[in-house]
Design a protein around this motif. Structure first.
Motif, PDB file in Angstrom:
ATOM      1  N   UNK A   1       0.861  -1.183   0.000  1.00 51.41           N
ATOM      2  CA  UNK A   1       0.000   0.000   0.000  1.00 51.41           C
ATOM      3  C   UNK A   1       0.895   1.231   0.000  1.00 51.41           C
ATOM      4  N   UNK A   2       1.249   1.776  -1.153  1.00 48.72           N
ATOM      5  CA  UNK A   2       2.145   2.932  -1.197  1.00 48.72           C
ATOM      6  C   UNK A   2       1.666   4.067  -0.298  1.00 48.72           C
ATOM      7  N   UNK A   3       2.605   4.777   0.280  1.00 51.09           N
ATOM      8  CA  UNK A   3       2.298   5.870   1.203  1.00 51.09           C
ATOM      9  C   UNK A   3       1.564   7.005   0.487  1.00 51.09           C
ATOM     10  N   UNK A   4       0.633   7.624   1.209  1.00 55.49           N
ATOM     11  CA  UNK A   4      -0.077   8.794   0.696  1.00 55.49           C
ATOM     12  C   UNK A   4      -0.033   9.892   1.750  1.00 55.49           C
ATOM     13  N   UNK A   5      -0.470  11.091   1.379  1.00 56.34           N
ATOM     14  CA  UNK A   5      -0.565  12.170   2.353  1.00 56.34           C
ATOM     15  C   UNK A   5      -1.488  11.754   3.489  1.00 56.34           C
ATOM     16  N   UNK A   6      -2.584  11.086   3.142  1.00 55.42           N
ATOM     17  CA  UNK A   6      -3.559  10.680   4.150  1.00 55.42           C
ATOM     18  C   UNK A   6      -2.976   9.670   5.125  1.00 55.42           C
ATOM     19  N   UNK A   7      -2.239   8.663   4.619  1.00 58.11           N
ATOM     20  CA  UNK A   7      -1.689   7.635   5.510  1.00 58.11           C
ATOM     21  C   UNK A   7      -0.604   8.222   6.405  1.00 58.11           C
ATOM     22  N   UNK A   8       0.189   9.148   5.868  1.00 58.93           N
ATOM     23  CA  UNK A   8       1.244   9.763   6.674  1.00 58.93           C
ATOM     24  C   UNK A   8       0.635  10.689   7.724  1.00 58.93           C
ATOM     25  N   UNK A   9      -0.438  11.380   7.350  1.00 55.94           N
ATOM     26  CA  UNK A   9      -1.122  12.266   8.300  1.00 55.94           C
ATOM     27  C   UNK A   9      -1.673  11.444   9.468  1.00 55.94           C
TER      28      UNK A   9
ATOM     29  N   UNK B   1      -4.965  16.012  12.271  1.00 58.55           N
ATOM     30  CA  UNK B   1      -6.284  16.107  11.631  1.00 58.55           C
ATOM     31  C   UNK B   1      -6.155  16.432  10.143  1.00 58.55           C
ATOM     32  N   UNK B   2      -7.264  16.296   9.412  1.00 54.93           N
ATOM     33  CA  UNK B   2      -7.251  16.486   7.963  1.00 54.93           C
ATOM     34  C   UNK B   2      -6.825  17.896   7.573  1.00 54.93           C
ATOM     35  N   UNK B   3      -7.168  18.854   8.429  1.00 58.56           N
ATOM     36  CA  UNK B   3      -6.857  20.234   8.066  1.00 58.56           C
ATOM     37  C   UNK B   3      -5.362  20.536   8.019  1.00 58.56           C
ATOM     38  N   UNK B   4      -4.547  19.646   8.568  1.00 58.06           N
ATOM     39  CA  UNK B   4      -3.107  19.883   8.585  1.00 58.06           C
ATOM     40  C   UNK B   4      -2.394  19.164   7.445  1.00 58.06           C
ATOM     41  N   UNK B   5      -3.156  18.811   6.398  1.00 60.25           N
ATOM     42  CA  UNK B   5      -2.518  18.123   5.281  1.00 60.25           C
ATOM     43  C   UNK B   5      -1.412  18.947   4.628  1.00 60.25           C
ATOM     44  N   UNK B   6      -1.486  20.323   4.610  1.00 63.37           N
ATOM     45  CA  UNK B   6      -0.366  21.080   4.015  1.00 63.37           C
ATOM     46  C   UNK B   6       0.964  20.834   4.742  1.00 63.37           C
TER      47      UNK B   6
END
Length: 484
Positions: A430-438, A444-449
């Motif tokens: 399962x390659x890493x994504x922004x969501x999995x690393x977050x 929280x989702x709002x800190x994705x930047x």
């Protein structure tokens, strides 16, 4: 090896039947060169048969095994102007242990030369290796299959397979080893002492020798010795636990140096370590549960990993566990056999495969190669900073950290966490994504930047790579640098 019971030894040697190429009987032939060739051939035969010793015996007739006595005296024999045994030792490569015993047996004088090969490589005499073919000594180079077999055997010989205590009695075993507890850990039921000894032999921990006693392997001492310091090769190998008051070494609250074998004291160490990391108890789903600053499964796997992968040949260096206010440092002697970057994905390579297997059978560490993965997953689940793995002056140092806010993580910690997460995700296909690393960071989702910035820094450092060069930002996936 000291010969404690020469009568029992000679009785057992004479009782051997068939072609035994690691024992030779002679009468009075003490030609120096002939003896040297015999020693090389007998030592190599012992390696091929995986015996701890070979024997050259004068005073017993070959074939009939009748006791006739001998006038050979190796301790008094000279070769040129120097003692024969010193000359012989110089002619052998590698140097091997030679022991001469002169005994009275059935009223006759018998000379015994006990040969202990080092299991480093084929034994050579005057730069030539010999092997027994029938009753003759032949050049090993003429038998490539046997030479190859010797190299294969010596290449897998390890410290744990060596004899740490020769000629032990049952009283010695009871006095020096907590083998009953070890058998309990292995879930082996044996009520009588004879049954216990049989199981220890079956587990490759001890060997019955030709003197009717037991040769104790280093594996046994490592696992269940009552005092490792009793054995010179394992002196100061007991585990050490230190607790410091703050985040540095200025004030030590506790310094405990153990002496017991690792398997039988492992649970004691874990209980003490987790006690130092305890942060109280909480009711979870109605069950009172202990809370620790670092997950118990992570500490357990990393401690076990340090024990089984240490370099046991580094004298005077011991596994050490240092507990600070903000972290735990796990130190084991020896440089790892695989790169620290590849601990997560590489197949396990152990200096001590037999001890690793024993610890797994005792339920004290994870299946082969999965321990570090399991520790990292527990650390990720708790959203803790990533553990660091460093090589410091010939030792492997793993540092695990307690909780701290993400805003206080250093740039290096964030990038390391990103890399380790990419490795674990890759292992799961399962390659890493922004969501999995977050999620790994516990954000929280709002800190994705902020997470995107970490990914960019890891890309710039060459720690990760895009799964695809033309992927869109929305569906971007990443893998470790070595996966591209």
């Amino acid at each position: 090896m000291k010969i404690e019971d020469p009568t029992a030894l000679l009785d057992n040697l004479r009782a051997l039947t068939g072609e035994v190429d690691w024992v030779e009987f002679k009468t009075n032939n003490d030609n120096a060169v002939a003896i040297g060739k015999y020693v090389s051939a007998l030592a190599n035969a012992a390696i091929l048969r995986e015996k701890s010793e070979a024997y050259l015996v004068w005073g017993i007739e070959d074939g009939s095994h009748d006791v006739i006595g001998t006038s050979v005296n190796l301790n008094a024999k000279k070769e040129g102007n120097e003692p024969f045994l010193l000359w012989l030792s110089k002619m052998l490569d590698p140097r091997i242990r030679l022991l001469v015993e002169t005994v009275s047996y059935h009223g006759k004088r018998i000379e015994i030369l006990c040969i202990t090969p080092s299991y480093e490589r084929p034994v050579r005499f005057q730069n030539q290796a010999y092997v027994r073919i029938g009753s003759a000594q032949q050049k090993l180079a003429d038998y490539s299959d046997l030479e190859r077999s010797i190299w294969q055997i010596t290449s897998r010989f390890s410290f744990e397979s060596s004899i740490i205590q020769p000629n032990a009695t049952i009283d010695d075993l009871n006095e020096d080893y907590d083998f009953t507890k070890l058998l309990d850990l292995l879930e082996i039921t044996a009520n009588s002492i004879e049954a216990k000894l049989d199981r220890l032999i079956g587990e490759g921990l001890i060997q019955k020798n030709l003197q009717g006693r037991f040769d104790i392997l280093a594996l046994m001492a490592i696992a269940c010795a009552k005092d490792l310091d009793k054995f010179p090769a394992l002196s100061m190998k007991g585990m050490r636990l230190l607790e410091f008051e703050g985040t540095d070494k200025d004030t030590a609250r506790e310094d405990l140096a153990g002496t017991r074998g690792y398997a039988v004291v492992f649970s004691v160490l874990m209980k003490r370590l987790m006690g130092l990391l305890s942060e109280g108890e909480e009711f979870i789903d109605g069950i009172r549960t202990s809370i620790y600053g670092i997950p118990e499964v992570a500490i357990r796997e990393l401690v076990a990993n340090a024990l089984v992968h240490q370099d046991l040949t580094r004298h005077g260096e011991r596994p050490t566990f240092e507990v600070y206010a903000d972290r735990v440092k796990i130190i084991n002697p020896g440089v790892p056999l695989i790169e620290a970057d590849r601990f997560i994905d590489s197949p396990s390579k152990s200096r001590n495969p037999e001890f690793s297997n024993l610890m797994r059978k005792a339920g004290l560490c994870e299946l082969r190669g999965s321990g570090v993965d399991r520790a990292l997953r527990a650390i990720e689940a708790a959203a803790l900073p990533p553990p660091s793995i460093q090589i410091v002056e010939g030792s492997t140092v793993v540092t695990t950290f307690k909780e701290k806010p993400f805003g206080k993580w250093t740039s290096d910690e964030r990038i390391l966490a990103c890399y380790q997460h990419a490795c674990l995700q890759f292992e799961d296909n399962e390659p890493m994504s922004n969501s999995s690393l977050r999620e790994r960071f516990g954000l929280p989702q709002r800190q994705y930047p902020q997470v995107s910035m970490v990914i960019k820094d890891a890309l710039d450092r060459g720690r990760i790579a895009p799964l695809s060069e033309d992927q869109s930002n929305r569906y971007a996936r990443y893998v470790p640098y070595w996966a591209r």
